[in-house]
Design an enzyme around this catalytic site. Structure first.
Site, PDB file in Angstrom:
ATOM      1  N   PHE A 119       0.821  -1.202   0.000  1.00 32.39           N
ATOM      2  CA  PHE A 119       0.000   0.000   0.000  1.00 32.39           C
ATOM      3  C   PHE A 119       0.860   1.260   0.000  1.00 32.39           C
ATOM      4  O   PHE A 119       0.527   2.249  -0.658  1.00 32.39           O
ATOM      5  CB  PHE A 119      -0.962   0.018   1.192  1.00 32.39           C
ATOM      6  N   PHE A 185       5.341  -2.285  14.650  1.00 26.02           N
ATOM      7  CA  PHE A 185       6.749  -1.894  14.537  1.00 26.02           C
ATOM      8  C   PHE A 185       6.932  -0.381  14.440  1.00 26.02           C
ATOM      9  O   PHE A 185       8.061   0.103  14.344  1.00 26.02           O
ATOM     10  CB  PHE A 185       7.369  -2.553  13.290  1.00 26.02           C
ATOM     11  N   LYS A 293     -12.119  -3.580  11.623  1.00 24.80           N
ATOM     12  CA  LYS A 293     -12.640  -4.276  10.439  1.00 24.80           C
ATOM     13  C   LYS A 293     -11.730  -5.440  10.044  1.00 24.80           C
ATOM     14  O   LYS A 293     -12.200  -6.426   9.464  1.00 24.80           O
ATOM     15  CB  LYS A 293     -12.835  -3.298   9.277  1.00 24.80           C
ATOM     16  N   ASN A 375      -6.636 -10.532   5.603  1.00 21.24           N
ATOM     17  CA  ASN A 375      -7.277 -10.971   6.849  1.00 21.24           C
ATOM     18  C   ASN A 375      -8.392 -11.975   6.580  1.00 21.24           C
ATOM     19  O   ASN A 375      -8.546 -12.952   7.317  1.00 21.24           O
ATOM     20  CB  ASN A 375      -7.821  -9.749   7.593  1.00 21.24           C
ATOM     21  N   GLU A 400      -2.919  -7.526   9.699  1.00 23.35           N
ATOM     22  CA  GLU A 400      -2.972  -6.781  10.954  1.00 23.35           C
ATOM     23  C   GLU A 400      -4.028  -7.313  11.923  1.00 23.35           C
ATOM     24  O   GLU A 400      -3.894  -7.167  13.135  1.00 23.35           O
ATOM     25  CB  GLU A 400      -3.238  -5.290  10.682  1.00 23.35           C
TER      26      GLU A 400
END
Length: 451
Positions: A119, A185, A293, A375, A400
């Site tokens: 991204f 991180f 989400k 995800n 994530e």
């Protein structure tokens, strides 16, 4: 429909000489009324009367068409109304663009992107493509990747993108900074480069999630890690896959900042024919929706992997959306002792409109239902019986939601919010509950009133 358009669009007075031409097209009677010489008082009254009569005639014709059903005349009238509404929208759009032209892109000389994920790379390409002489510098850890970008411009990146492992070189003279380092991180990374960061450099966060130990969002991590509580901050979020941005497919996102002018500046920096950017001041709503989400997408993937059907999928995602709303809009203050140990906002207070917008419902739909979602694919494989360790070892990108799930539940407990679906996901990730058992327990929860 005409009334709805009038609510949405600002009223623009129509010049009288143009009105006369438009009136003449529709009716001989109106044509005669419009022939009074322009500029005189009587002429103005005559034209105004003609306009009122025309409006009354159009309203009567529309009402008659509605009463008469789908006849030829009714169909033509409906098409005319739709065409008129569309033309108003186009005129408003052009007028708005003329009034809101900005020199942000013209005055921007350099943009830096922290991190080389998919991204971050997509946003670097998006900005670089807007201005050939704009310097876009990517700060990466891998010297080999830097050489690949600088010498061969892998992935068809624009020529004005360069990469470096030197923080001082990347940040020197930057006008905007895109932060694309994964949340877990980010703190240590930013602390390591803080001496090279201009205290007035706007940070645009692309990272979604919560820090595990502190439950902080990026709007808290960035200024604290840089040692500057006034570091300008913007969050960018919304339904967007990097590959589709790179392919210049139509996309819409939102930028949120407490600084309205800064949000507008970033909007102008990023907006293009293939990327719409809306603005918001609800930083909390955009960040919490973006973090939660990802956990919900894992749940959606589990349902798909277990072949539980479309009914179950719809029910689960609807429940998950409610849980996100319960937490994000929570305005009850935390206990003082909780706030001492967890330096987060004492209340959430997100706007419901944010959660139903691009960064909420829009991102949820994309992440839960599309196979490109990392995800969702983690959940899909969990629901199919694979172990989490095997799944994570086979992935070359960060999901994530896996790391965020436990933090989400800890945050919910601090605000005293029950989140059955998202809690079940956290338990599955911790290997303390099987997907099958989780479904059984959720279906056996008390039958309660929908809220």
């Amino acid at each position: 429909m005409a009334a709805a358009a009038a609510t949405f669009l600002p009223h623009t007075p129509t010049p009288r000489h143009r009105l006369a031409v438009a009136v003449a097209v529709h009716s001989p009677t109106r044509h005669r009324l419009s022939l009074v010489s322009s500029g005189a008082t009587d002429a103005t009254l005559s034209v105004a009367a003609a306009e009122e009569k025309a409006d009354a005639g159009e309203a009567a014709a529309e009402e008659k068409a509605q009463r008469g059903g789908g006849g030829v005349g009714g169909g033509k009238e409906r098409r005319r109304v739709v065409r008129k509404a569309w033309e108003k929208l186009v005129r408003w759009s052009r007028s708005w663009r003329r009034r809101n032209r900005s020199d942000v892109l013209e005055t921007t000389r350099k943009v830096v992107v922290l991190g080389g994920g998919s991204f971050g790379t997509a946003m670097a390409a998006q900005v670089a493509a807007k201005k050939a002489d704009l310097e876009v510098s990517m700060l990466l850890r891998d010297d080999l990747v830097c050489r690949s970008i600088n010498h061969s411009h892998i992935n068809w990146l624009p020529e004005n993108i360069t990469a470096t492992t030197s923080a001082s070189d990347a940040l020197a003279g930057a006008d905007f900074c895109f932060h694309a380092v994964p949340v877990q991180f980010s703190s240590s990374f930013l602390e390591g480069i803080s001496t090279h960061v201009d205290p007035k450099l706007p940070f645009i966060s692309l990272s979604k999630g919560l820090e595990l130990n502190t439950l902080r969002t990026m709007s808290q991590i960035i200024p604290q890690a840089l040692g500057n509580p006034r570091q300008p901050f913007i969050v960018l979020s919304g339904p967007s896959f990097a590959v589709e941005l790179m392919n210049k497919l139509p996309t819409a996102m939102v930028v949120a900042s407490k600084d309205k002018k800064l949000a507008a500046a970033v909007q102008q920096l990023l907006a293009s024919p293939n990327l719409r950017i809306s603005t918001s001041n609800d930083v909390t709503g955009v960040e919490i929706a973006g973090a939660l989400k990802n956990v919900l997408a894992i749940a959606a993937g589990i349902v798909e992997g277990m072949h539980l059907g479309n009914n179950c999928m719809a029910a689960l995602v609807a429940q998950g959306c409610s849980e996100i709303r319960w937490l994000a809009t929570k305005d009850q203050l935390m206990k003082f002792t909780d706030f001492l140990f967890f330096p987060i906002n004492p209340k959430m207070g997100a706007k419901p409109t944010t959660l139903s917008g691009l960064s909420g419902s829009g991102d949820i739909m994309l992440t839960c239902f599309v196979n490109l979602s990392r995800n969702r694919n983690v959940g899909l494989r969990l629901g199919s019986g694979e172990k989490l360790d095997k799944i994570m070892n086979s992935m070359n990108q960060v999901a994530e939601g896996v790391s965020t799930a436990g933090a989400v539940i800890a945050l919910a407990q601090k605000y005293h919010v029950k989140m059955p679906v998202l809690t079940a996901v956290a338990r599955i990730i911790d290997n303390e509950l099987t997907p099958k058992r989780a479904v059984m327990e959720l279906m056996n929860l008390p039958q309660v009133e929908e809220v």
